[in-house]
Scaffold this motif. Sequence first.
Motif, PDB file in Angstrom:
ATOM      1  N   ALA A 273      37.414 -91.174 -20.026  1.00  0.00           N
ATOM      2  CA  ALA A 273      37.929 -89.888 -19.538  1.00  0.00           C
ATOM      3  C   ALA A 273      39.336 -89.693 -20.086  1.00  0.00           C
ATOM      4  O   ALA A 273      40.316 -89.631 -19.344  1.00  0.00           O
ATOM      5  CB  ALA A 273      37.922 -89.842 -18.008  1.00  0.00           C
ATOM      6  N   TRP A 274      39.441 -89.642 -21.416  1.00  0.00           N
ATOM      7  CA  TRP A 274      40.726 -89.454 -22.078  1.00  0.00           C
ATOM      8  C   TRP A 274      40.889 -87.993 -22.482  1.00  0.00           C
ATOM      9  O   TRP A 274      39.928 -87.247 -22.625  1.00  0.00           O
ATOM     10  CB  TRP A 274      40.827 -90.351 -23.313  1.00  0.00           C
ATOM     11  N   GLY A 275      42.108 -87.602 -22.716  1.00  0.00           N
ATOM     12  CA  GLY A 275      42.362 -86.243 -23.160  1.00  0.00           C
ATOM     13  C   GLY A 275      41.944 -86.047 -24.607  1.00  0.00           C
ATOM     14  O   GLY A 275      41.982 -86.970 -25.422  1.00  0.00           O
ATOM     15  N   MET A 276      41.527 -84.823 -24.930  1.00  0.00           N
ATOM     16  CA  MET A 276      41.221 -84.444 -26.308  1.00  0.00           C
ATOM     17  C   MET A 276      42.194 -83.346 -26.707  1.00  0.00           C
ATOM     18  O   MET A 276      42.410 -82.389 -25.945  1.00  0.00           O
ATOM     19  CB  MET A 276      39.781 -83.937 -26.423  1.00  0.00           C
ATOM     20  N   ALA A 277      42.788 -83.484 -27.893  1.00  0.00           N
ATOM     21  CA  ALA A 277      43.778 -82.497 -28.326  1.00  0.00           C
ATOM     22  C   ALA A 277      43.713 -82.300 -29.830  1.00  0.00           C
ATOM     23  O   ALA A 277      43.365 -83.221 -30.575  1.00  0.00           O
ATOM     24  CB  ALA A 277      45.184 -82.952 -27.923  1.00  0.00           C
ATOM     25  N   PRO A 278      44.058 -81.094 -30.296  1.00  0.00           N
ATOM     26  CA  PRO A 278      44.223 -80.910 -31.736  1.00  0.00           C
ATOM     27  C   PRO A 278      45.474 -81.643 -32.206  1.00  0.00           C
ATOM     28  O   PRO A 278      46.348 -81.979 -31.402  1.00  0.00           O
ATOM     29  CB  PRO A 278      44.373 -79.394 -31.887  1.00  0.00           C
ATOM     30  N   ALA A 279      45.546 -81.911 -33.483  1.00  0.00           N
ATOM     31  CA  ALA A 279      46.716 -82.598 -34.036  1.00  0.00           C
ATOM     32  C   ALA A 279      47.103 -81.949 -35.354  1.00  0.00           C
ATOM     33  O   ALA A 279      46.307 -81.225 -35.977  1.00  0.00           O
ATOM     34  CB  ALA A 279      46.436 -84.083 -34.224  1.00  0.00           C
ATOM     35  N   GLU A 280      48.306 -82.224 -35.763  1.00  0.00           N
ATOM     36  CA  GLU A 280      48.839 -81.716 -37.027  1.00  0.00           C
ATOM     37  C   GLU A 280      49.339 -82.905 -37.831  1.00  0.00           C
ATOM     38  O   GLU A 280      50.075 -83.740 -37.301  1.00  0.00           O
ATOM     39  CB  GLU A 280      49.979 -80.746 -36.734  1.00  0.00           C
ATOM     40  N   ILE A 281      48.920 -83.013 -39.068  1.00  0.00           N
ATOM     41  CA  ILE A 281      49.319 -84.148 -39.896  1.00  0.00           C
ATOM     42  C   ILE A 281      50.664 -83.835 -40.568  1.00  0.00           C
ATOM     43  O   ILE A 281      50.759 -82.900 -41.373  1.00  0.00           O
ATOM     44  CB  ILE A 281      48.246 -84.468 -40.956  1.00  0.00           C
ATOM     45  N   ILE A 282      51.678 -84.601 -40.225  1.00  0.00           N
ATOM     46  CA  ILE A 282      52.994 -84.405 -40.844  1.00  0.00           C
ATOM     47  C   ILE A 282      52.946 -84.832 -42.306  1.00  0.00           C
ATOM     48  O   ILE A 282      53.408 -84.127 -43.196  1.00  0.00           O
ATOM     49  CB  ILE A 282      54.061 -85.216 -40.080  1.00  0.00           C
TER      50      ILE A 282
END
Length: 609
Positions: A273-282
């Motif tokens: 039950a972990w969070g799901m999030a979008p990410a941005e690659i630096i």
Amino acid sequence: MKKVLLLLSAFGLASLTTAQAQVPTPTRIMPVKELRTGMHGTTYTVLQGSEIVPLDTEILGVAENGLGPGYDLIIGKLVDPKSAVVEAVHGMSGSPLYVDGRLVGALSRRLTQFEKDGHCGFTPIEDMLRIEGPDRKGTFASRPAKPAPASGEPPFAVAGLIRGTMGAASGGSNGSSGFATLGVPLSITGLSAELTGKLLRTFGLEASGWVPVSGGSRSEAGLAKAELKPGSPVAAVLMTGDVGMAGTGTLTWREGNRIVAFGHPMMGVGRSAWGMAPAEIITTIPSYLYPHKLSNTGPIVGTIAQDRLSAVGGVIGQMPPTAPYRIARTEEGKALSPLQGTFIADPDYAPLLLTSAIAAAVASGNEEGRAIYLRARGQVTFRNLPPLDLGGVYSGENGDLMAALSSFVSPLQALYRQNWLKPEVAALDLAVEMEQAPRVWTIRDARLETPEVSLGTGDRRVFVEVVLREVNKGIEERRRIEVPLPAALKGGEIRVRVSGADPIDDAAFSRNVASLNDAAGLVALLNRRNLEHRNDRVYVRLETDAPGRTVSGTEMPSLPPSVLAVMGGTDGGPSTSTAALSQAVWAEGSADLPGVVAGTKVLRLTITP
């Protein structure tokens, strides 16, 4: 130099491309059995920003049962100039591979730790789609999937073992040439990657495949509204706010609000039950030792509900259970901004996350190597247990922050180690005061004003003079401590123990914990330990050898032999737990000190009628 220029030119070409690579839609699947050596396909991933770029990929073959019975591994090679230097990097896990417009699998492994020619492994999409959905039985996908082995998915213990033993490319040191699972870059904010690494080792997670890297978090509308689609970066979020922690990989497949990603486990715990999030690659950092993606993590938009051998899976729009943390901070009497945020309320990882939040508060604002004095006081609340008090005083070198953390969170760790009930954490609320100068007082000497007391005089008091020396400055202070003699003491030799709080509490906890029979009793015992004694006081206790029993955490010394015989027979009973008790504490006195008290002295007192 040639390779570096090639990498820069590849990134430059990607940035000049105005349209992102189009991942084929709708998704059609190519079974492993249709693959042939020499086929070419395209792996989709993000190397910088949010732009999905195609990487030419050659199919070399299939390692049948390469990941276990019924679990194949597709062997391929990245042959695209854009990946000539970085090859398969940590953070690419889950990058979808298409052949002839059909989805074949997800990039998930390097073939050896120092791989330098683009060889890599892909988890078949058929295996990824076998993981169970969080709200229904059967496969995660709505389409028929490859039949599972009779035993089904490997159990948690097996999945975790496989995840750990494939960590060579994730910083492992076994030097083997087996299929090395791509590591999960654990993007850390508000806490140094070095300290996070120490915390992972403390909690036995050094072989987890998580590799702490400095990262960032963003809540701008652009990243918040980023579309999660095959080839885009996706994060499994453990903490948000001033202290952030999220593992970054790549999304492989999406149908409606359901997704699968990574192509390997995050931890192999099964249901999660972990969070799901979008990410941005630096950026994507080339390195033979640990090439990885550096990322910013967006806000939580869903739940990672499955963590299996072949993939992680989740649901967009279904939010995970979280708990808030708030840590007020004061340094040299000046209030600092509090640390605030949320963490995933997973019983298996809550101790690590709570400790990480406290570590950030303790470490912030202090230069490495500086001597410090810390005082903490607060509470962890639970949904299924009474609140647990945390706190204490620590003094020492800033470089030894793990010792300070251990002194503050040891009750929490003890609670999570018990097997009666999994604590469901609700919130952490803590206040931490920090000063630069250390304050440690050692007990240099102690003496009884009268080593022999006659009860016939009518004065039932004992006075102990304690001399304490401050370690840093060498100054001394004296305390005259009065201890009453209880009426039950009729005569004989008495031990007079002079010490700080830790020796008293450690001994009492060891005696009493064996007598408990539920988690609530453990919380009560831990709270008594925290509240009854402070380690910025010096204590004088009167003790004797007196056989007795501890019943559910309550000491009952000096019991008659007949009572001891009856109570001794209740060990292991269904409702009452007892443990042997060998000493009695008759009375106690104490005095304050401006710092931590360390050391122990034992004196002898004779009482005559």
